[in-house]
Design a protein around this motif. Structure first.
Motif, PDB file in Angstrom:
ATOM      1  N   GLY A 269       0.802  -1.226   0.000  1.00 39.91           N
ATOM      2  CA  GLY A 269       0.000   0.000   0.000  1.00 39.91           C
ATOM      3  C   GLY A 269       0.829   1.266   0.000  1.00 39.91           C
ATOM      4  N   ASP A 270       2.122   1.161   0.377  1.00 37.93           N
ATOM      5  CA  ASP A 270       2.977   2.357   0.435  1.00 37.93           C
ATOM      6  C   ASP A 270       3.179   2.978  -0.942  1.00 37.93           C
ATOM      7  N   ILE A 271       3.452   2.156  -1.944  1.00 39.44           N
ATOM      8  CA  ILE A 271       3.696   2.689  -3.287  1.00 39.44           C
ATOM      9  C   ILE A 271       2.405   3.203  -3.899  1.00 39.44           C
ATOM     10  N   GLN A 272       1.292   2.562  -3.577  1.00 38.86           N
ATOM     11  CA  GLN A 272      -0.005   3.055  -4.030  1.00 38.86           C
ATOM     12  C   GLN A 272      -0.211   4.487  -3.555  1.00 38.86           C
ATOM     13  N   GLU A 273       0.174   4.757  -2.313  1.00 39.15           N
ATOM     14  CA  GLU A 273       0.052   6.102  -1.754  1.00 39.15           C
ATOM     15  C   GLU A 273       0.926   7.099  -2.515  1.00 39.15           C
ATOM     16  N   LEU A 274       2.131   6.674  -2.882  1.00 39.88           N
ATOM     17  CA  LEU A 274       3.035   7.543  -3.629  1.00 39.88           C
ATOM     18  C   LEU A 274       2.512   7.805  -5.040  1.00 39.88           C
ATOM     19  N   CYS A 275       1.931   6.769  -5.643  1.00 40.33           N
ATOM     20  CA  CYS A 275       1.386   6.915  -7.000  1.00 40.33           C
ATOM     21  C   CYS A 275       0.188   7.856  -7.027  1.00 40.33           C
ATOM     22  N   GLU A 276      -0.505   7.984  -5.927  1.00 42.81           N
ATOM     23  CA  GLU A 276      -1.619   8.923  -5.860  1.00 42.81           C
ATOM     24  C   GLU A 276      -1.128  10.368  -5.874  1.00 42.81           C
ATOM     25  N   ILE A 277       0.101  10.584  -5.397  1.00 43.10           N
ATOM     26  CA  ILE A 277       0.683  11.929  -5.430  1.00 43.10           C
ATOM     27  C   ILE A 277       1.149  12.259  -6.840  1.00 43.10           C
ATOM     28  N   CYS A 278       1.865  11.343  -7.456  1.00 44.85           N
ATOM     29  CA  CYS A 278       2.397  11.574  -8.807  1.00 44.85           C
ATOM     30  C   CYS A 278       2.219  10.307  -9.640  1.00 44.85           C
ATOM     31  N   PRO A 279       1.046  10.108 -10.240  1.00 46.87           N
ATOM     32  CA  PRO A 279       0.797   8.919 -11.071  1.00 46.87           C
ATOM     33  C   PRO A 279       1.839   8.808 -12.184  1.00 46.87           C
ATOM     34  N   PRO A 280       2.594   7.721 -12.228  1.00 54.18           N
ATOM     35  CA  PRO A 280       3.684   7.626 -13.206  1.00 54.18           C
ATOM     36  C   PRO A 280       3.188   7.309 -14.615  1.00 54.18           C
ATOM     37  N   ASP A 281       3.807   7.973 -15.577  1.00 53.19           N
ATOM     38  CA  ASP A 281       3.572   7.623 -16.986  1.00 53.19           C
ATOM     39  C   ASP A 281       4.414   6.415 -17.359  1.00 53.19           C
ATOM     40  N   TYR A 282       5.565   6.302 -16.709  1.00 54.25           N
ATOM     41  CA  TYR A 282       6.461   5.172 -16.943  1.00 54.25           C
ATOM     42  C   TYR A 282       6.931   4.656 -15.582  1.00 54.25           C
ATOM     43  N   ALA A 283       7.122   3.346 -15.509  1.00 54.05           N
ATOM     44  CA  ALA A 283       7.594   2.738 -14.266  1.00 54.05           C
ATOM     45  C   ALA A 283       8.868   1.948 -14.523  1.00 54.05           C
ATOM     46  N   VAL A 284       9.770   1.982 -13.551  1.00 59.02           N
ATOM     47  CA  VAL A 284      11.008   1.208 -13.625  1.00 59.02           C
ATOM     48  C   VAL A 284      11.126   0.404 -12.332  1.00 59.02           C
ATOM     49  N   VAL A 285      11.284  -0.915 -12.464  1.00 64.35           N
ATOM     50  CA  VAL A 285      11.486  -1.790 -11.308  1.00 64.35           C
ATOM     51  C   VAL A 285      12.915  -2.308 -11.381  1.00 64.35           C
ATOM     52  N   SER A 286      13.752  -1.889 -10.440  1.00 57.78           N
ATOM     53  CA  SER A 286      15.188  -2.144 -10.514  1.00 57.78           C
ATOM     54  C   SER A 286      15.593  -3.540 -10.050  1.00 57.78           C
ATOM     55  N   GLY A 287      14.723  -4.219  -9.314  1.00 57.30           N
ATOM     56  CA  GLY A 287      15.062  -5.566  -8.855  1.00 57.30           C
ATOM     57  C   GLY A 287      14.225  -5.964  -7.655  1.00 57.30           C
ATOM     58  N   ILE A 288      14.134  -7.259  -7.419  1.00 55.50           N
ATOM     59  CA  ILE A 288      13.346  -7.796  -6.297  1.00 55.50           C
ATOM     60  C   ILE A 288      14.209  -8.765  -5.498  1.00 55.50           C
ATOM     61  N   CYS A 289      14.203  -8.589  -4.182  1.00 54.67           N
ATOM     62  CA  CYS A 289      14.849  -9.535  -3.281  1.00 54.67           C
ATOM     63  C   CYS A 289      14.184  -9.391  -1.912  1.00 54.67           C
ATOM     64  N   PRO A 290      14.448 -10.271  -0.958  1.00 55.38           N
ATOM     65  CA  PRO A 290      13.739 -10.238   0.324  1.00 55.38           C
ATOM     66  C   PRO A 290      14.186  -9.113   1.266  1.00 55.38           C
ATOM     67  N   GLN A 291      14.294  -7.892   0.746  1.00 51.90           N
ATOM     68  CA  GLN A 291      14.631  -6.757   1.587  1.00 51.90           C
ATOM     69  C   GLN A 291      13.357  -6.227   2.256  1.00 51.90           C
TER      70      GLN A 291
END
Length: 532
Positions: A269-291
């Motif tokens: 839900g944290d990123i959803q909150e950020l996207c409500e402030i500035c809805p992105p036209d483009y998204a970049v996902v740099s990587g996923i790990c158990p952080q």
């Protein structure tokens, strides 16, 4: 003394209370810094206080004891002066509080407090809270003296104020709760203002998220897009609602074509909150790990949280190759990541061939490690789609500087220092050790281990320890996670004589001063904030 307390006595109470309010507030500097470091969470601050080996509360207790004893001795010695003996007995309080504040400054926080407006307001609230509590104590003591006081009690009554330092953590938490009565609605208004500015600007918004490399990816993308556009990015590692709002509200959005927002998360839900402030036209996902597994709970929740940026992306999303599979079922146009080949990585930098749109170019960068080739390729894919030429992309990559505290190479006196202090994730740690291995001379690692890995914390730190076996010197710092790191190191055949344990980073640095020689390379892998 009149019906209750005479006017002079009231003035005395106020002056004493204000002095104690000031001394207590100054003595709370470290607590306030930790509170800011932990996102103004009182629970985290208390957790830090209760951490094994933490001497801060013990030092407060010592302060109170010294004040109590010395104040009592002076009060008895000057008891023949009557009411004035109580005033004179306060002198040790001033002396010992000043000594405490001076000594506390000598033990600096790893992340110094930033004097933001909120931080300053909290200091004011704390001063008011401490002054009011002190006034209540002083008034009650004088009332007791008025009702039941005898000669000796009149002299020593203010010795009881020695309990106030012990209440300091509670007073800081109370001040924080009171301050939030203003801060919460104020922050909402500030964020709303940023949201409206973004909405009315028509600016291209790019959201960057991931378990790691967010800041690096943002920096690379900013550098590439700046070849064609006027670019505004969130500064440093600012990736919260307030951080994004600050970047927007302190700049004239009309002066820019592109806004790159780093988006962090610790919960679904944290990123959803950020996207409500500035809805992105483009998204970049740099990587996923158990952080941040400690707060997310499962890897699936991490993927779900990062996927929130894709759900709110209007046009296209770009993924690091090793995490694209996680998002294959998301209904969004996916950008094609640049192809990387012929990687040559060493202590002087990295070079590789990048292919985009059927065209290839040789990329050279001072950034260290094979992984940086993929970071550059990911940013290049979006920059290329936005019209930046392959030649300009190569030029931008060549001009990239080290990102602060992220495998930042610093050379001093013939010694190579790899500052990877902001690296606290599993994949980043492995990449950093690979980079260290590329250097000649003795190789030294200084690390406190990795945090926020939840149920994987012990196993992953043991694995980190196994990876450290074979290096010329390993210094483990602190007491939070070093036990599993040590176990992993020894189980992999690591030499016990090459393993050193120190309580603080400062002690570790002191240990190195007598051991380093020209040609050595030291990797500082993860510098945990004080709250850990």
């Amino acid at each position: 003394m009149g019906i209750f307390i005479s006017i002079p006595k009231t003035i005395e109470c106020i002056i004493i209370a204000l002095c104690f309010g000031l001394f207590l507030t100054l003595s709370a500097a470290k607590l306030l810094g930790l509170l800011q470091e932990s996102g103004y969470s009182g629970k985290k601050m208390i957790k830090w206080l209760n951490k094994k080996g933490n001497m801060f509360f013990g030092r407060l207790a010592l302060l109170g004891l010294l004040c109590f004893l010395s104040s009592g001795v002076i009060a008895v010695c000057f008891s023949f002066l009557g009411q004035w003996s109580a005033i004179i007995s306060l002198i040790p309080f001033a002396i010992f509080f000043c000594v405490f504040v001076y000594a506390d400054k000598k033990i600096a926080l790893r992340v110094p407090a930033v004097p933001t407006k909120r931080y300053k307001r909290l200091n004011i609230v704390l001063f008011m809270v401490c002054s009011i509590i002190s006034y209540i104590f002083v008034t009650l003591l004088n009332l007791a003296d008025y009702c039941w006081g005898e000669g000796l009690f009149t002299a020593v009554k203010y010795c009881v104020l020695a309990v106030l330092p012990l209440l300091l953590p509670v007073l800081v938490c109370l001040a924080n709760v009171i301050a939030k009565i203003y801060e919460v609605p104020h922050n909402k208004g500030y964020i709303k203002k940023a949201k409206e500015k973004i909405k009315d600007s028509g600016i291209i918004v790019i959201g960057v998220t991931g378990s790691y490399a967010k800041t690096t990816e943002k920096y690379i993308l900013d550098t590439m897009l700046s070849k064609k556009y006027r670019v505004l990015s969130t500064p440093r590692s600012h990736n919260t609602p307030i951080g994004i709002a600050m970047a927007v509200n302190t700049n004239n959005i009309g002066d820019y074509d592109v806004f790159i927002a780093e988006m962090g998360a610790r919960n679904v839900g944290d990123i959803q909150e950020l996207c409500e402030i500035c809805p992105p036209d483009y998204a970049v996902v740099s990587g996923i790990c158990p952080q941040h597994l400690e707060t997310f709970g499962t890897l699936q929740n991490i993927i779900k949280a990062k996927g929130e940026i894709i759900s709110d992306t209007c046009k296209k999303a770009y993924f690091a190759p090793d995490c694209a599979e996680y998002f294959k079922d998301y209904d969004v146009e996916k950008g094609e990541c640049g192809e990387v080949s012929d990687i040559a990585a060493g202590c002087g930098g990295t070079s590789f061939t990048l292919t985009l749109g059927g065209n290839s170019v040789r990329i050279k960068t001072k950034l260290l490690g094979e992984h940086c080739a993929y970071n550059i390729a990911l940013a290049a894919s979006l920059a290329y789609d936005l019209g930046v030429s392959l030649e300009d992309i190569a030029s931008a990559a060549e001009g990239l500087d080290y990102v602060e505290h992220r495998l930042q190479l610093i050379q001093s006196g013939g010694v190579n220092i790899l500052d990877d202090g902001y690296n606290a994730n599993v994949k980043g740690a492995r990449a950093a050790l690979e980079v260290l291995s590329a250097f000649g001379g003795r190789k030294i690692v200084v690390t406190p281990g990795m945090v926020e890995l939840g149920i994987l914390e012990e196993s992953e730190n043991k694995e980190l320890g196994r990876l450290l076996a074979g290096f010329d010197l390993v210094i483990l710092v602190g007491d939070t996670l070093i036990t599993p790191v040590k176990e992993g190191y020894l189980s992999a055949g690591g030499d016990p004589e090459k393993l050193i344990i120190k309580n603080t980073l400062k002690e570790a640095q002191g240990e190195l001063k007598g051991k380093l020689k020209e040609g050595d390379t030291v990797l500082f892998l993860n510098d945990l904030p004080d709250v850990y």
